[in-house]
Design an enzyme around this catalytic site. Structure first.
Site, PDB file in Angstrom:
ATOM      1  CB  SER A  44      -1.116   0.137   1.072  1.00 57.18           C
ATOM      2  OG  SER A  44      -1.827   0.781   1.030  1.00 57.18           O
ATOM      3  CG  ASP A  71      -7.389  -3.263  -2.008  1.00 59.59           C
ATOM      4  OD1 ASP A  71      -8.090  -2.467  -1.530  1.00 59.59           O
ATOM      5  OD2 ASP A  71      -6.414  -3.615  -2.155  1.00 59.59           O
ATOM      6  CG  HIS A 106      -5.500  -2.758   1.225  1.00 61.64           C
ATOM      7  ND1 HIS A 106      -4.786  -2.511  -0.113  1.00 61.64           N
ATOM      8  CD2 HIS A 106      -4.851  -1.999   2.061  1.00 61.64           C
ATOM      9  CE1 HIS A 106      -4.136  -1.651   0.007  1.00 61.64           C
ATOM     10  NE2 HIS A 106      -3.939  -1.207   1.096  1.00 61.64           N
TER      11      HIS A 106
END
Length: 282
Positions: free
Chosen positions: A151, A227, A260
């Site tokens: 991320s 996600d 995620h």
């Protein structure tokens, strides 16, 4: 650069050790923390080192505790290093106000704006001070360094590699923020850390950097299709298009049903460590 380390805890893990450290950082002007996994082979020979940069709200503990990566670092013979994601306790007004900015959200940039510039120098910390400390204290092959992340940390890994192609031989990312100039997370962080002139943002945007700098080896990216941040914050297609335009080899894998989380990371972390090890040991 400070070389003074304070060991915090050490645990046996896959016949190696996971250790937690703190040290006074001259770059960030305060205490910083990181973790190191030394696989069993490190007891007899220097090994390549692989840095992992974590995402928003994370500390130096998240990856080393949740990803299950140590078994694969032992299998493929690499040392793992995971730093914290920002300075902490800098006593900057507002540093604790938002989960996606300030504490836990350094974005791996060198801030130029007050009041952040005095402490939030995470790009220089990751690329200069931390590697110098690791080289001074651990049995690494200094010419065999790789970097990956998740991320915000995936953004950091790509930027660090593209800006320092001779330092990092390999790079990969899980669900990275690849076009921070175009998404709310990046725009918020860059405005506050770097100022309103968007031209100064380009040096921290992987989709801009790859247009002018290409790496010798392929970049590996895994992205979950479930996600919730995919469309508005991550936008992997922007980086894919930039790589195609510049001729940068890229393997972008869209993983059906994955989100995620660290369940996603732990599922594919062996693939990433193998990707790095094949390059770092070649």
């Amino acid at each position: 650069m400070s070389q003074l380390l304070t060991p915090l805890n050490t645990y046996a893990c896959f016949n190696g050790t996971v250790s937690f450290y703190s040290h006074p950082s001259t770059t960030c002007k305060g205490e910083m923390k990181f973790t190191v996994y030394l696989p069993p082979r490190s007891q007899s020979e220097p090994l390549p080192v692989l840095y992992f940069l974590s995402g928003l709200t994370c500390t130096e503990e998240n990856f080393i505790v949740k990803a299950g990566a140590q078994q694969f670092a032992a299998k493929y013979g690499v040392i793992l290093v995971a730093p914290d994601t920002s300075p902490r306790g800098a006593n900057i007004p507002g540093e604790e106000d938002d989960w996606d900015f300030g504490t836990g959200a350094g974005f791996y940039v060198d801030a130029t704006q007050e009041p952040w510039r005095s402490h939030y120098q995470m790009y220089s910390y990751v690329t200069q001070e931390l590697p110098a400390i690791i080289a001074a204290h651990f049995p690494i092959k200094t010419d065999r360094q790789g970097i990956f992340g998740h991320s915000m940390g995936g953004h950091g890994a790509l930027v660090c590699a593209l800006r320092n192609p001779e330092q990092y031989r390999s790079v990969s990312a899980f669900a990275p923020i690849v076009a921070p100039m175009r998404v709310p997370w990046g725009q918020k962080a860059f405005t506050n850390y770097l100022g309103v002139d968007e031209e100064t943002w380009r040096s921290y945007d992987a989709s801009e950097l790859v247009l002018t700098t290409q790496l010798k080896h392929s970049i590996l990216i895994d992205q979950g299709t479930a996600d919730t941040f995919l469309e508005k914050q991550l936008m992997p297609q922007v980086f894919e298009q930039a790589c195609a335009k510049s001729g940068q080899p890229l393997t972008l894998r869209m993983q059906d049903g994955y989100d995620h989380s660290y369940y996603f990371i732990s599922t594919f972390v062996e693939d990433h460590i193998r990707h790095h090890a094949e390059i770092l040991w070649s």
